[in-house]
Design a protein around this motif. Sequence first.
Motif, PDB file in Angstrom:
ATOM      1  N   UNK A  44      13.004  -3.930   9.498  1.00 39.71           N
ATOM      2  CA  UNK A  44      11.916  -3.541   8.609  1.00 39.71           C
ATOM      3  C   UNK A  44      10.900  -2.633   9.304  1.00 39.71           C
ATOM      4  N   UNK A  45      10.694  -2.841  10.602  1.00 38.21           N
ATOM      5  CA  UNK A  45       9.633  -2.152  11.340  1.00 38.21           C
ATOM      6  C   UNK A  45      10.097  -0.892  12.072  1.00 38.21           C
ATOM      7  N   UNK A  46      11.374  -0.566  12.000  1.00 37.99           N
ATOM      8  CA  UNK A  46      11.891   0.557  12.776  1.00 37.99           C
ATOM      9  C   UNK A  46      11.317   1.891  12.316  1.00 37.99           C
ATOM     10  N   UNK A  47      10.654   2.598  13.221  1.00 40.18           N
ATOM     11  CA  UNK A  47      10.200   3.957  12.966  1.00 40.18           C
ATOM     12  C   UNK A  47       9.108   4.106  11.931  1.00 40.18           C
ATOM     13  N   UNK A  48       8.346   3.041  11.652  1.00 41.69           N
ATOM     14  CA  UNK A  48       7.273   3.117  10.651  1.00 41.69           C
ATOM     15  C   UNK A  48       5.995   2.533  11.236  1.00 41.69           C
ATOM     16  N   UNK A  49       4.935   2.557  10.420  1.00 41.42           N
ATOM     17  CA  UNK A  49       3.700   1.924  10.850  1.00 41.42           C
ATOM     18  C   UNK A  49       3.988   0.472  11.201  1.00 41.42           C
ATOM     19  N   UNK A  50       3.593   0.068  12.374  1.00 41.76           N
ATOM     20  CA  UNK A  50       3.890  -1.283  12.821  1.00 41.76           C
ATOM     21  C   UNK A  50       5.059  -1.356  13.783  1.00 41.76           C
ATOM     22  N   UNK A  51       5.687  -0.198  14.074  1.00 39.80           N
ATOM     23  CA  UNK A  51       6.858  -0.214  14.953  1.00 39.80           C
ATOM     24  C   UNK A  51       6.511  -0.633  16.378  1.00 39.80           C
ATOM     25  N   UNK A  52       5.233  -0.550  16.743  1.00 39.12           N
ATOM     26  CA  UNK A  52       4.807  -0.954  18.085  1.00 39.12           C
ATOM     27  C   UNK A  52       4.176  -2.339  18.084  1.00 39.12           C
ATOM     28  N   UNK A  53       4.264  -3.030  16.952  1.00 33.81           N
ATOM     29  CA  UNK A  53       3.656  -4.360  16.840  1.00 33.81           C
ATOM     30  C   UNK A  53       4.719  -5.458  16.933  1.00 33.81           C
ATOM     31  N   UNK A  54       5.416  -5.457  18.056  1.00 34.00           N
ATOM     32  CA  UNK A  54       6.402  -6.502  18.378  1.00 34.00           C
ATOM     33  C   UNK A  54       7.424  -6.736  17.271  1.00 34.00           C
ATOM     34  N   UNK A  99       0.771  -1.245   0.000  1.00 34.43           N
ATOM     35  CA  UNK A  99       0.000   0.000   0.000  1.00 34.43           C
ATOM     36  C   UNK A  99       0.798   1.287   0.000  1.00 34.43           C
ATOM     37  N   UNK A 100       2.137   1.228  -0.010  1.00 37.66           N
ATOM     38  CA  UNK A 100       2.909   2.466  -0.055  1.00 37.66           C
ATOM     39  C   UNK A 100       2.793   3.097  -1.443  1.00 37.66           C
ATOM     40  N   UNK A 101       3.009   4.420  -1.505  1.00 39.38           N
ATOM     41  CA  UNK A 101       2.828   5.164  -2.755  1.00 39.38           C
ATOM     42  C   UNK A 101       4.132   5.725  -3.310  1.00 39.38           C
ATOM     43  N   UNK A 102       5.261   5.369  -2.717  1.00 38.89           N
ATOM     44  CA  UNK A 102       6.548   5.874  -3.189  1.00 38.89           C
ATOM     45  C   UNK A 102       6.910   5.241  -4.523  1.00 38.89           C
ATOM     46  N   UNK A 103       7.395   6.051  -5.478  1.00 41.67           N
ATOM     47  CA  UNK A 103       7.883   5.469  -6.728  1.00 41.67           C
ATOM     48  C   UNK A 103       9.397   5.316  -6.658  1.00 41.67           C
ATOM     49  N   UNK A 109      15.107   6.898  -4.233  1.00 43.39           N
ATOM     50  CA  UNK A 109      16.525   7.234  -4.335  1.00 43.39           C
ATOM     51  C   UNK A 109      16.868   8.559  -3.661  1.00 43.39           C
ATOM     52  N   UNK A 110      15.860   9.378  -3.402  1.00 44.88           N
ATOM     53  CA  UNK A 110      16.103  10.739  -2.934  1.00 44.88           C
ATOM     54  C   UNK A 110      16.284  10.783  -1.416  1.00 44.88           C
ATOM     55  N   UNK A 111      16.994  11.803  -0.915  1.00 44.61           N
ATOM     56  CA  UNK A 111      17.107  11.976   0.533  1.00 44.61           C
ATOM     57  C   UNK A 111      15.763  12.401   1.124  1.00 44.61           C
ATOM     58  N   UNK A 112      15.598  12.200   2.405  1.00 45.12           N
ATOM     59  CA  UNK A 112      14.308  12.460   3.063  1.00 45.12           C
ATOM     60  C   UNK A 112      13.836  13.900   2.873  1.00 45.12           C
ATOM     61  N   UNK A 121       8.140   6.512   2.235  1.00 46.03           N
ATOM     62  CA  UNK A 121       9.554   6.538   1.858  1.00 46.03           C
ATOM     63  C   UNK A 121      10.389   5.789   2.887  1.00 46.03           C
ATOM     64  N   UNK A 122      10.087   5.991   4.178  1.00 48.43           N
ATOM     65  CA  UNK A 122      10.867   5.333   5.233  1.00 48.43           C
ATOM     66  C   UNK A 122      10.675   3.818   5.201  1.00 48.43           C
ATOM     67  N   UNK A 123       9.482   3.367   4.869  1.00 45.03           N
ATOM     68  CA  UNK A 123       9.245   1.927   4.776  1.00 45.03           C
ATOM     69  C   UNK A 123      10.114   1.299   3.686  1.00 45.03           C
ATOM     70  N   UNK A 124      10.262   2.009   2.580  1.00 41.70           N
ATOM     71  CA  UNK A 124      11.114   1.515   1.501  1.00 41.70           C
ATOM     72  C   UNK A 124      12.578   1.492   1.944  1.00 41.70           C
ATOM     73  N   UNK A 125      13.020   2.556   2.626  1.00 43.26           N
ATOM     74  CA  UNK A 125      14.406   2.595   3.111  1.00 43.26           C
ATOM     75  C   UNK A 125      14.672   1.456   4.097  1.00 43.26           C
ATOM     76  N   UNK A 126      13.696   1.177   4.949  1.00 46.29           N
ATOM     77  CA  UNK A 126      13.843   0.073   5.898  1.00 46.29           C
ATOM     78  C   UNK A 126      14.000  -1.261   5.171  1.00 46.29           C
ATOM     79  N   UNK A 127      13.245  -1.427   4.096  1.00 49.74           N
ATOM     80  CA  UNK A 127      13.335  -2.678   3.334  1.00 49.74           C
ATOM     81  C   UNK A 127      14.726  -2.813   2.717  1.00 49.74           C
ATOM     82  N   UNK A 128      15.249  -1.719   2.181  1.00 51.85           N
ATOM     83  CA  UNK A 128      16.603  -1.730   1.610  1.00 51.85           C
ATOM     84  C   UNK A 128      17.612  -2.131   2.685  1.00 51.85           C
ATOM     85  N   UNK A 129      17.499  -1.505   3.859  1.00 52.90           N
ATOM     86  CA  UNK A 129      18.423  -1.813   4.956  1.00 52.90           C
ATOM     87  C   UNK A 129      18.281  -3.261   5.427  1.00 52.90           C
TER      88      UNK A 129
END
Length: 376
Positions: free
Chosen positions: A137-147, A80-84, A89-92, A103-111
């Motif tokens: 993957x879950x750091x600082x994004x939606x779901x970060x409080x879901x264990x 459901x993310x909308x980042x292209x 590739x761009x900085x925050x 954007x952060x969810x995508x960066x987390x996936x890369x990391x």
Amino acid sequence: MNFSNFKAGTNKQQYQYKSFSPEKINTTWIWDDPILNVLLEKATRKLGELNAFTLIVPNIDLFIQMHIIKEANTSSKIEGTQTNIDEALLPEEDIALEKRDDWQEVQNYINAMHYAINKLEKLPISNRLLNETHEILMQGVRGEHKSPGNFRTSQNWIGGSNLSDAIYIPPHHTEIPGLMGDLESFLHNDAINVPHLIKIAIAHYQFETIHPYLDGNGRVGRLLITLYLVGFSLLKKPSLYLSSFFEKHRSSYYDALSRVRVANDISHWVKFFLNAVIDTADDGKKTFILILELKKETDSFIISLGGRAENTNKILELFYQKPALNVKEIEKALSMNQRTIRNVLKTLEKENFIVEYTGNKRNKKYIFQRYLKLFY
């Protein structure tokens, strides 16, 4: 277990709802469908051709980064993310405020992907590795409080607003340790004679059916495919990602997984998976061919520059690793003075290899657009 005799599981009564309890999978699998044999042969051949390219392409690690970025963006888009891919590739600071969470969810996936691939050198595919990857993957994004980094200890569901109208309710959390232990054993069981591509197809289905985390299951499940292919040496480099096929055929992807649980049709799912491998490996090979053509063109251009060739080559190689850069990033990476960098950038921009995307007179930022287009 013969595919035709497979029973996916049973619905178990819980308090006011029924959860699906899948059968364990750590066993030998056989099938009678000749079409599946043909697809398996073709998928194995296509995967081998793709792997061959990763062995013959010079400086392959320069280009693997973009494959990872594309996968991160596409796998996140399924959720459901909308980042292209350009924005990934761009900085925050260059991302609109309303899109920074995506954007952060995508960066987390890369990391997470980089972490997991590097970790494979010391740690085999395991629940421990999946949990560590999930935590990143879950750091600082939606779901970060879901264990993050832990299997769930409560019930989750797919679709609908709650358990009463859910499309699918995974197994009760008390079953997860046993089911995930069985899945891990299946991945490493050398005593059963199951081809690797069949094994990871079944494993991906089982992971998505167990849904062991409160959030992030789809992304970890798709990442598991690449980890398996690299971990068991089917690929030398992480160059195959099925998310683009799954996203393109999203309804069919979900339907094929659901069809196993509803109709016990594991054969249909495995055929879908093998077709995904065939299609994606073929696209990957074509992309490498186009990369080699572009690299040949840029190398020829660099040779023509004479004394400026060395610095230009260094900067272009950096763009191959990260197609969006500014002067300060290049200066930091290469310890090159800013005047030299700006002169090289002007030359590359004049030749239409890179484009400036901010329109600013100062603090200009550039994208290696011709390279980026190869991954659309």
